[in-house]
Scaffold this active site. Sequence first.
Site, PDB file in Angstrom:
ATOM      1  N   HIS A  43     -11.966  28.204  20.238  1.00 20.06           N
ATOM      2  CA  HIS A  43     -11.223  28.442  21.485  1.00 20.06           C
ATOM      3  C   HIS A  43     -10.092  29.453  21.295  1.00 20.06           C
ATOM      4  CE1 HIS A  43      -8.370  25.156  20.144  1.00 20.06           C
ATOM      5  NE2 HIS A  43      -7.508  25.940  20.740  1.00 20.06           N
ATOM      6  N   ASP A  80     -15.891  23.700  17.751  1.00 11.80           N
ATOM      7  CA  ASP A  80     -14.640  24.455  17.874  1.00 11.80           C
ATOM      8  C   ASP A  80     -14.255  25.133  16.555  1.00 11.80           C
ATOM      9  OD1 ASP A  80     -12.535  25.545  19.210  1.00 11.80           O
ATOM     10  OD2 ASP A  80     -11.274  23.760  19.144  1.00 11.80           O
ATOM     11  N   GLY A  86      -0.599  27.062  20.117  1.00 12.57           N
ATOM     12  CA  GLY A  86      -0.322  28.164  19.189  1.00 12.57           C
ATOM     13  C   GLY A  86      -0.621  27.765  17.759  1.00 12.57           C
ATOM     14  N   ASN A  87      -0.643  26.450  17.499  1.00 13.93           N
ATOM     15  CA  ASN A  87      -1.060  25.970  16.177  1.00 13.93           C
ATOM     16  C   ASN A  87      -2.578  26.010  16.021  1.00 13.93           C
ATOM     17  OD1 ASN A  87       1.742  24.342  16.146  1.00 13.93           O
ATOM     18  ND2 ASN A  87       0.922  24.383  14.059  1.00 13.93           N
ATOM     19  N   SER A  88      -3.284  26.132  17.125  1.00 10.26           N
ATOM     20  CA  SER A  88      -4.745  26.037  17.084  1.00 10.26           C
ATOM     21  C   SER A  88      -5.341  26.985  16.055  1.00 10.26           C
ATOM     22  CB  SER A  88      -5.328  26.367  18.457  1.00 10.26           C
ATOM     23  OG  SER A  88      -5.171  25.274  19.312  1.00 10.26           O
TER      24      SER A  88
END
Lengths: 603, 411
Positions: free
Chosen positions: B71, B101, B182-184
């Site tokens: 994502h 993901d 934003g950590n993704s």
Amino acid sequence: MLAIMPPPISRVAALGPVLRRRLVGMVAGLVLAVASAPLSAMDMHNGIVAMPIGDDELEACGGSAVVISADGTAVTLSEALPAAYKDPADTAPLLVTLPGGARRWAHIVKRGTTTTAIELHIDGYPASAGMVPVGDATVPVIGCEVWTVGNTTGAIADDGQPALSRGTISGVYDLPADAPVVRGRMGRILSDYRGPVYETDAGINDGNQGGALLDAHGHLLALVSLGQARERRLGTAVPINLVLDDLGLKSARVPSAAAMVDTLATVALKAAGCLALIRFERVSGLGNPQGVPRPPRTVTETPKYDRDQVTAWWDMYYAQSQVFYTDQPAPAIVIDAKAGLLITAAGNLHGGAKHGLIIGNGPAVPCEVVAVNEPLDLALLRTQGALPQSSAVFSTQPVHTGQEIELVTPLRINDAVQVAMTHGVISAVGRRLKQTAHAWLQISARANYSSLGSAVVDDSGRIIGMSALLSPEGEWLINSGVAMALDGNEIARALDKLKAGITTERLPVLGMGVTLNEELSGGRLVITGVIPGTGAAAAGLRGKDVLQKVDGVPATSQAAIARALLKHQVGDKVPVEYLRKDPVLGDKTAVCQVELTEFEPQQ
Amino acid sequence: MIPHRLLLLHLVLVLGLTAGALAGAAEPSMAPQSPTLSTALINRMLACYVFVGGGSGVLVSGDGLVVTNNHVIDNEDDISVRTIDGVTWPTTLLGTDPVGDIALLKIDETARMAAHRTFTYAEFAVDSDLVPGIPVVAIGNPFGLGDFDDIPTLTTGILSSGRIVRGDYTDAVQADAPVNPGNSGGPLFDLQGRLLGINGQIRSLTGFRINSGIALAVDAIQLHAFLPYLQQAKGGYARHTTLPDGLELKQGLSGVVVTSPGTSGLERGDVLSTINGRPASSVAACTGILSSLPFQAGTTCPVAYSRHGATQTLAMALPHLPIPGLPYHGMSFTEDSGLTILDHVDGDSPAARAGLEAGDVVVKINAAPISSKISVLRAMIAVEVGDPLQVTVRTRGGETKTVTLILAQHS
């Protein structure tokens, strides 16, 4: 001086002064550390069961219960019961899920009267599923290490294992009787518990309600509630002593382990001596920019709107309910007690407050706002006379990413001033939020509107910063684990102007002294102007020069240049490669050294 | 072991050392375990981190393989990564796994060689490392705070769970380290610097997109299992397994019971105990675990179950899980003089990347002769996202060529 008052848990038996308890705890710790071996984390899975999920579509998952006896006796809170079981007349059995996924029928044996405690009996509870030893909830103090264990978002029901979270006891207080109910999505009531609680910065989420708050040795200290203090928005738990007394349950209480006395927290508490609480007059405020009136505070009120209206209303009000209401006092740090000087976050002055009242456990002391540095979120306050607090000395020791810190906050709940404290690490050093010479400390300790203006303390008890700028870019950052602080150097740099009564509305830009727009030539940025008196002017850069590289970084965007420059300080020289187009002499690429300066931002 | 720990605890209390001094051994213990983060360890963890668009990623090889969340890169035309020294690197998308993901990028080899760069990278943890209670470190770019200064955010916490199924994450771990938007795609490490997973989701009590102590990471086991499939995906997709046709389960008092065996090889009334070595604790867990493996023809999964009180095992054959969404090739067709012609080819579509152009005459699709637009539809009636599509065309220059494109997800 702001005294550290005993927690007002009047119904918790035999509470002595905090310092005495801490001392007792530490001494006991030396003994118990030898006598009581720490448990395996896997042991924590034992004895925690998942409550069933109800038919209400708003319930995302069932709550938790804690088995405290091998015969299947379990305790939980009413907020962990499915909606249908909240009617005291309903005695139908509940299907609970044990660690590992097996299921058993449970019956409600008794409902508490002074708390929301519930006693359950689980039929055929297998010994292999374990139980949780009950601790002594009179021992915990702020800073003790604790763990939450429960059916977090359906962990036990889905995975057969509860979810763990580690934190500290971050506050000890009473949730006031007139506090509004805590609501979640779509206005669902999460908790209406009022009374004594331990606040924790360990994770507490849907499914944890009724579950365990354990000490570092796995002893049950409290049952987790979804109740929250409005200005803190951190999870809470009901002391197990109160639960057992309310239910008339006698349990072999295990003296609690002294390892709970966290040495870092103990050191950090020393910083509380230079903190103050100030009540400002504010008509609107941080988190409540529209000045939305306070929602009804009647505990039992149920809005009589249809579902859509309630949803819309609570969507807005739940957001607003996270605001730091205008009648809440704000933390401040005394920087010169003799001269009566304090600093706080400018955000605490929203609404343009010019005066405040320093409140404590004695007479209130008036103070005035001397000046504000808005971009740094820093305000200087002054009293007419000396202050009883000690003066804070900001550490000049270098700090580093990953270093443990505590965020120490004075808190006024139920008319008593206490200290609350959340634990974390330094997440980033030198965080730049704008293209200025000013940098922030980023911390992971849970920060909320009650802690804005509080002290960030290192593991030696030194104050290394002040919590500020809770929401730098308008994001919803309360207790998100992302918070900013101003360090001593930044505060010192700003103080001269503040003491002179000069308010700063914007900070000078750190840069070369060129203006740019998005115009590109050959994929590189074109200089549109050079600001006189800056490093760029001194180096001979001109308008229409095409920047090629700045400090080795291709000048493809303003952001790329800004990132390159922000690795430097004022006075540093950076190499700039540029292309100068000349229709007569031809294009020429050259390199110059540009000294970075601060200058007023160009319109 | 215990005497050492108790001695340490004793010393800490007596000498007033920091709680951090206790740590170092990442044991599953409830004793104070505040992370001991040496500067060297922190620097090593940070060096593995990359900024990816609005999210994060982690280097998993010295030559520039980067793992991130699907994502994070989904719908991004131009994917580049930025290392913490501020250098931006062009990348190639090797493969994605929209179901799990996961996405795998490769830093451009020419750029890497030109810079004489070998990257610091993270090594994957193994199953036995994923122990609830151990201290963890998350690194990311929450709220884009590092976009301006190239400084990632480091937070600490503990592992809240072992391997779990949660929502659409079928092989994940949960941690309480603060993780935010934003950590993704960013790494979750243990204190040995091993990669436990990549952070991808948070759960929130309030519904606001902020951390409340629940971070879900695609765990290292699934990342490691999918890595070879992603490397071979040629910019396409890696697929997941799913339940055998007709298999139906329900939750009983004693566990998960088979109510309809379908093609699974089980029998009605069998009680599942483990699937692929993971506990069959709920219907959701069983469904998730059976969907957690990378698919290739002949994939089987070990299933342990109880039948009439006796424990038995089965190597269950698993079909593939279709990648959700409509297949997209980027071609539109027209008929002219009995020919089926490419009327338009979308820019940067699978067809365009395969070299097809407007005006090409379509001869065959997946070996089926094309004589009309209807025959195009017939040829593609059973295709799914991620399937290869073999297209034979006659170009305007009269050349006949056959290309293979991978059907993408229709955005």
